[in-house]
Design an enzyme around this catalytic site. Structure first.
Site, short mmCIF file in Angstrom:
data_model
loop_
_atom_site.label_atom_id
_atom_site.label_comp_id
_atom_site.label_asym_id
_atom_site.label_seq_id
_atom_site.Cartn_x
_atom_site.Cartn_y
_atom_site.Cartn_z
N GLY A 95 -21.44 12.79 -12.69
CA GLY A 95 -21.07 12.55 -11.29
C GLY A 95 -21.63 11.24 -10.77
N ASP A 96 -22.91 11.00 -11.05
CA ASP A 96 -23.52 9.74 -10.62
C ASP A 96 -22.84 8.55 -11.29
OD1 ASP A 96 -26.20 10.24 -9.00
OD2 ASP A 96 -26.03 11.82 -10.49
#
Lengths: 420, 420
Positions: free
Chosen positions: B187-188
């Site tokens: 996600g990051d």
């Protein structure tokens, strides 16, 4: 073809503000996922994307996924904001038209097998002759050179070569089931995203007033490398220490507790209480304050070492409550948590709705459809969903006459000769 | 600090060609993964990245992952090509210096909690007063507005809200184990990648000769939305048909056979034989040519419907052979396949080596380290790994004197006052 964006009232000007890439033209010689995803990102921010497909059925991705009224629902999103034309690139006349379109484009994005465009007479040299400063993004499974460049580019294979599939598994010994696929075309999407970034980097260098060099560049994006680039510290750790990153199931190797826990109604609920204060709050909420004082669970290192018994305690607690109740209690206790959202949960989420990430769009073929919004969000110049994925060749007349100055008779002849 | 790129002889000019983003300056007010990953991508392609950290231990990510000689191996990669300075942004003098640096930057990338920079006096208005045409990329868990903007941005929570964690699982009923984490900070990383794309899109619109508007823009990138944007047709399928995408374990819901199969030596081997000709070749290779003629396995639809028995046949065959033997046989039969690469396999891979994706880099603190190469590859202007992740404040003198014209005495005073 008209499109109405109906239910994202919180993004004023969404249909008015054209997006930062308006005025940019991108030619797509793509199919399946990676190159078309790249151009969708560019089109969402305002670029004029011209997608070239073979006459007839067009891009095979139009047949992928669940159907609605005989059409792929995915295509409604995957093809949005693009002008779709057909050209049979095996025909010399089609090749000539493609080169004329390249001459009027800022960038070209393609994901043919390496070498295949050369055979069609659309080599980099030919494209650059048509448009010397063209930016060319080539997306492939393994890259444009090297001993394995000709290998078939299957996403699941490339993701495994990139080192990801080894990690999407439970720790050795926990199950005989195979490591899971991420569940989406992650390799293709990330490669497409890298290509979009690369295209804009190359265009900035070409065009920036005072700093540009008026020169085209080629991007060589490999699916395997796009995945490999996301492996955090795995490679330097292996090089320096010889450690080989292993799968950790639902957990994080270096922090605890952080996992998915099952509720009484069988829903997986993520809880991330991997700091001392968070864990104390969780232990209190569970009615087990003594756990926070237990030396086996004091400090992250101890909790990681005793992860299995700790997770068992948490699972015993979550099994007593429904997911909605767990979410409410954990939120009140300020412990980061959520159910694992299904797409139905995503569609109903208040934050996604507020931010225009779930939109109703009028699709000329399918009627009203749900589309995801535009990422990244540019609040004062957001771009728009101008139209949903068009039918094969929907923009032939518009593009051939508007950009190439062909007459109606010439376009008819092209169609009769099977050029388009 | 010197860096030598030792073992990527196939990328000539790698240290000479500065990369398309040379001459671009980016200020990073970031920590952890998303914003620093964004700036690493920009720095790899040549941008001058100035990373601001709190004095003392700096960015907490410097402590993450396995250590080598007391330092994080990951940091060697995560911090590469950046100029690292320290500023205690709670001090007015530090804020003033940060604004002066912003005035000399093209873009700023930050991932503070929404609202936090405002409290520090570094609001968008203050930054734009310092540099009216600054491009600002804000990365957060849930976005800069909306009812949930203040929620803590834990990656595992955001990935679940984005709809991914529901899919990284086996089909319901196959196991009691939880859905797996992707195993990396997906996600990051994807949010960082979207931010890098957005920054370049905004800079192109600002700077392009003849087409630029000389205007700064703000990007609002949410981790949840970055993940949600990758869900292919899941949302339109749900909207049109009511179907909720479900996990498919190691398989693909719509194609078979495609899965991970276990070898005699316990290695997972991916086989993607999900077309009629591929399946015929696989059946021949397995010594089971009759399977290709079996009506249960004729055509993809039938194979999907009978996936479980088909996978059992394939597993029975793979269990008789070592992984290396399977790979050799499948390659000879032209059936797409690979073992699930560990990072050790990635490091040894001939294609990755050929394309400079595994490099030896001299790290001033750690000695010789393995680094992943640069993605996307720009063959005739590739950028370089100029140096590995520097120590906290390594570039204070260079930046404060070179960019802000501070004297040695002034810098000493800043240090004594705890400003840097």
């Amino acid at each position: 073809m008209t499109t109405t964006t109906i239910d994202s009232p919180t993004r004023p000007g969404d249909t008015a503000a054209a997006g930062p890439l308006s005025g940019l033209r991108v030619l797509e010689l793509g199919h399946f996922v990676a190159a078309p995803f790249c151009t969708r990102l560019l089109g969402d921010l305002g670029a004029d994307v011209i997608k070239v497909e073979p006459p007839g059925a067009g891009d095979p991705v139009r047949q992928w996924g669940a159907r609605h009224q005989g059409h792929s629902a995915w295509w409604s999103v995957h093809g949005r904001n693009k002008r779709c034309i057909t050209l049979d690139l095996k025909k010399p006349r089609a090749k000539e038209l493609a080169l004329r379109l390249a001459a009027q484009s800022d960038a070209l994005v393609e994901n043919f097998r390496p070498g295949q465009l050369d055979k069609l007479g659309l080599s980099e040299a030919a494209l650059r002759e048509a448009r010397p400063d063209l930016v060319i993004a080539r997306v492939s499974g393994y890259g444009q050179d090297g001993p394995q460049r000709d290998r078939a580019a299957f996403g699941v294979i490339g993701e495994a070569v990139g080192g990801l599939r080894h990690l999407t598994n439970h720790p050795p010994g926990n199950t005989d089931l195979p490591p899971v696929r991420v569940g989406i075309s992650i390799g293709d999407s990330v490669a497409g995203l890298y290509a979009a970034f690369g295209v804009m980097a190359a265009l900035w260098r070409r065009d920036a007033a005072g700093r540009g060099d008026q020169r085209g560049r080629t991007l060589d994006v490999a699916l395997t490398e796009s995945i490999f680039s996301l492996l955090e510290g795995a490679l330097p750790e292996y090089g320096a220490l010889g450690t080989v990153r292993q799968p950790a199931g639902g957990a994080i190797a270096t922090a605890a507790p952080s996992n998915a826990y099952r509720s009484r109604d069988g829903v997986w609920v993520l809880i991330a209480a991997n700091s001392d204060p968070l864990f104390r709050r969780l232990a209190d909420l569970m009615g087990r304050p003594e756990l926070a004082g237990d030396p086996r669970y004091q400090g992250n290192q101890a909790r990681v070492a005793n992860r299995d018994t700790l997770d068992a305690h948490i699972n015993a607690w979550t099994a007593q409550h429904e997911a909605a109740e767990l979410e409410r209690m954990l939120e009140a206790a300020d412990v980061p948590a959520t159910r694992a959202y299904t797409v139905a949960d995503c569609a109903a989420d208040a934050q996604f709705r507020h931010r225009g990430m779930v939109r109703e769009v009028e699709d000329a073929q399918l009627g009203r459809m749900l589309h995801p919004g535009i990422v990244p969000q540019v609040p004062d110049d957001p771009g728009a969903i101008r139209w949903a994925g068009p039918s094969v060749g929907a923009h032939n007349e518009e593009v051939f006459s508007g950009l190439l100055n062909l007459s109606a008779d010439e376009i008819t002849a092209l169609r009769q000769e099977g050029v388009c």
